[in-house]
Scaffold this active site. Structure first.
Site, PDB file in Angstrom:
ATOM      1  CD  GLU A  71      -2.738   1.142   2.568  1.00 29.78           C
ATOM      2  OE1 GLU A  71      -2.945   0.066   3.162  1.00 29.78           O
ATOM      3  OE2 GLU A  71      -3.214   2.219   2.950  1.00 29.78           O
ATOM      4  CE  LYS A 253      -5.700  -1.425   6.359  1.00 33.13           C
ATOM      5  NZ  LYS A 253      -4.931  -0.620   5.402  1.00 33.13           N
ATOM      6  CG  ASP A 269       2.317 -16.041  12.671  1.00 32.93           C
ATOM      7  OD1 ASP A 269       1.441 -15.429  12.028  1.00 32.93           O
ATOM      8  OD2 ASP A 269       2.112 -17.117  13.240  1.00 32.93           O
ATOM      9  CG  HIS A 364      -4.213   7.437   0.954  1.00 32.34           C
ATOM     10  ND1 HIS A 364      -5.249   6.704   1.424  1.00 32.34           N
ATOM     11  CD2 HIS A 364      -3.122   6.910   1.516  1.00 32.34           C
ATOM     12  CE1 HIS A 364      -4.822   5.784   2.247  1.00 32.34           C
ATOM     13  NE2 HIS A 364      -3.524   5.892   2.322  1.00 32.34           N
TER      14      HIS A 364
HETATM   15  C1  MEV Z   1      -5.383   3.183   5.522  1.00 37.74           C
HETATM   16  O1  MEV Z   1      -4.662   2.035   5.162  1.00 37.74           O
HETATM   17  C2  MEV Z   1      -5.305   3.436   7.009  1.00 37.74           C
HETATM   18  C3  MEV Z   1      -6.184   4.564   7.537  1.00 37.74           C
HETATM   19  O2  MEV Z   1      -7.544   4.326   7.158  1.00 37.74           O
HETATM   20  C4  MEV Z   1      -6.054   4.553   9.038  1.00 37.74           C
HETATM   21  C5  MEV Z   1      -6.993   5.490   9.760  1.00 37.74           C
HETATM   22  O3  MEV Z   1      -8.074   5.795   9.220  1.00 37.74           O
HETATM   23  O4  MEV Z   1      -6.658   5.860  10.903  1.00 37.74           O
HETATM   24  C6  MEV Z   1      -5.789   5.881   6.953  1.00 37.74           C
END
Ligand code: MEV
Length: 410
Positions: A71, A253, A269, A364
């Site tokens: 990513e 995430k 792992d 992004h």
């Molecule tokens: C994208 O891979 C991760 C984000 O969505 C994390 C977040 O929203 O805090 C940008």
């Protein structure tokens, strides 16, 4: 001097060599298909991922941490958070993991009484079975047990805490569980139906904290925003993860982008790490990281279970993992997990900062533009040219990338 991201790959290697990183570790061979065939089953190829570097000041030292991920923006985000910070501190607990054994019974009350009486004997056996860890500073630490009831009946659960030193420990803990289960079956006259490690390593946590002040204020000023407004927005955004499970998942995430990315670079792992981290957040009923104001600084802290190893597993067989250890100069499991926690916090800071200040898509998509150009078939310098043009024209799409590629190659 050029920024690292502006250097060619060759220039980056020369720069890293000048920092004392061995040349060999910078020419990372791909895993051969023959070696891959000895690692897993039914092999037909080797999957590879881009590996980038995170530069951060942690515990007063400049550290270089490899991160493997598909990513765009994760490596950039981590670097940015370190750059804007006043420095990070990171540390980790000892490598104490949990091995579990579950016994099915229809007399759990009596069995619990017997176990209480036999406790010393069971503990002595556990110590014996985990003895080989003692020469590495590990070994059996403690145990507890309890009864469980579900729609299938009554069970006794045993939890054995074992220090696995610099190993991730899965094989050791599973062998321990199977060995120890025979002893328990013999002592208690009941069948052990399940013997396996737990990936919820509540005793093996890593922590990192950092503050942000002057550099963050300057960055906010560049965006025509005051410190007060920026911090208010940031803390509001963070607070949503504390109250809303939909946001909590995405917040965590973003942390795992950094942690799992480092885990992948080091041949760890990452599924075990992900499973443990998410359950930990759930049982704590809070996000893995938190932020607050301390004095005139923004402070953040992460606390996350992290079971990683510097020995065992596939580390020796994976050339990129070997290279990551050489590049980062990481020597112990605790050092690895504490740096991973720092990268997780860094990614989380950047994500929340960008979400609070400008939204995530602007940055992004800029980084994604190169991916889009590559996907339509651009290679070499043309990738950069197409990405730049798409950003300038505010049109980052596969159709436009294809059109530009057709024009460039004409
Ligand atoms: C994208 O891979 C991760 C984000 O969505 C994390 C977040 O929203 O805090 C940008």
């Amino acid at each position: 001097m050029k920024k690292f991201r502006e250097m060619s790959i060759e220039e980056r290697k020369i720069y890293l060599e000048s920092l004392g990183i061995p040349k060999d570790s910078l020419n990372i061979p791909a895993l051969t298909i023959e070696d891959a065939n000895s690692i897993i089953e039914h092999v037909i190829g080797v999957a590879s991922l881009p590996m980038g570097l995170v530069f951060g000041r942690i515990n007063g030292e400049d550290r270089i941490i490899p991160l493997a991920i598909e990513e765009p923006s994760v490596v950039a985000a981590a670097n940015k958070a370190f750059k804007l910070s006043d420095g990070f501190k990171a540390w980790a607990n000892k490598s104490e993991m949990i091995s579990t054994i579950y016994i099915k019974t229809n007399k759990s009350k009596e069995l619990l009484e017997t176990i209480v009486k036999l406790r010393d004997r069971i503990e002595a056996l556990a110590k014996e079975k985990a003895k080989r860890m003692e020469k590495y500073g590990g070994g059996f630490r403690k145990m507890w047990f309890e009864s469980l009831f579900n729609h299938r009946g009554e069970f006794i659960a045993f939890y054995f805490v074992i220090d696995v030193s610099n190993a991730m420990g899965a094989n050791m803990l599973n062998s321990f569980a199977e060995d120890m289960a025979h002893e328990l079956e013999f002592l208690l006259g009941e069948k052990a139906i399940l013997k396996i490690l737990s990936n919820l390593s509540i005793y093996r946590k890593a922590y990192a904290e950092a503050t942000w002040s002057e550099s963050l204020e300057q960055d906010l000023r560049k965006r025509n925003m005051s410190w007060e407004e920026g911090i208010e927005r940031f803390l509001d955004v963070v607070s949503i993860a504390q109250t809303d499970v939909f946001r909590l998942t995405t917040f965590n995430k973003g942390i795992m982008n950094g942690i799992s990315g480092v885990a992948m670079a080091f041949g760890q792992d990452w599924r075990a790490i992900e499973a443990g981290a998410h359950t930990y957040s759930l049982i704590q009923r809070k996000p893995l990281a938190n932020y607050w104001i301390e004095g005139n600084k923004l402070k953040g802290k992460i606390e996350v279970p992290l079971a990683v190893g510097t020995v065992g597993g596939a580390i020796k067989s994976l050339p990129h993992a070997q290279a990551s250890f050489q590049i980062s100069k990481i020597k112990s499991a605790q050092e690895l997990s504490s740096l991973m926690a720092a990268v997780g916090l860094a990614n989380n800071f950047s994500a929340n900062y960008h979400l609070a200040i400008e939204g995530i898509q602007q940055g992004h998509m800029k980084l994604h533009a190169r991916n889009v150009a590559f996907s339509v078939g651009a290679r070499g310098e043309i990738v950069e040219k197409i990405a730049k043009k798409m950003i300038e024209d505010k049109n980052i799409s596969y159709e436009y990338a294809q059109k530009l590629l057709d024009e460039f190659v004409e």
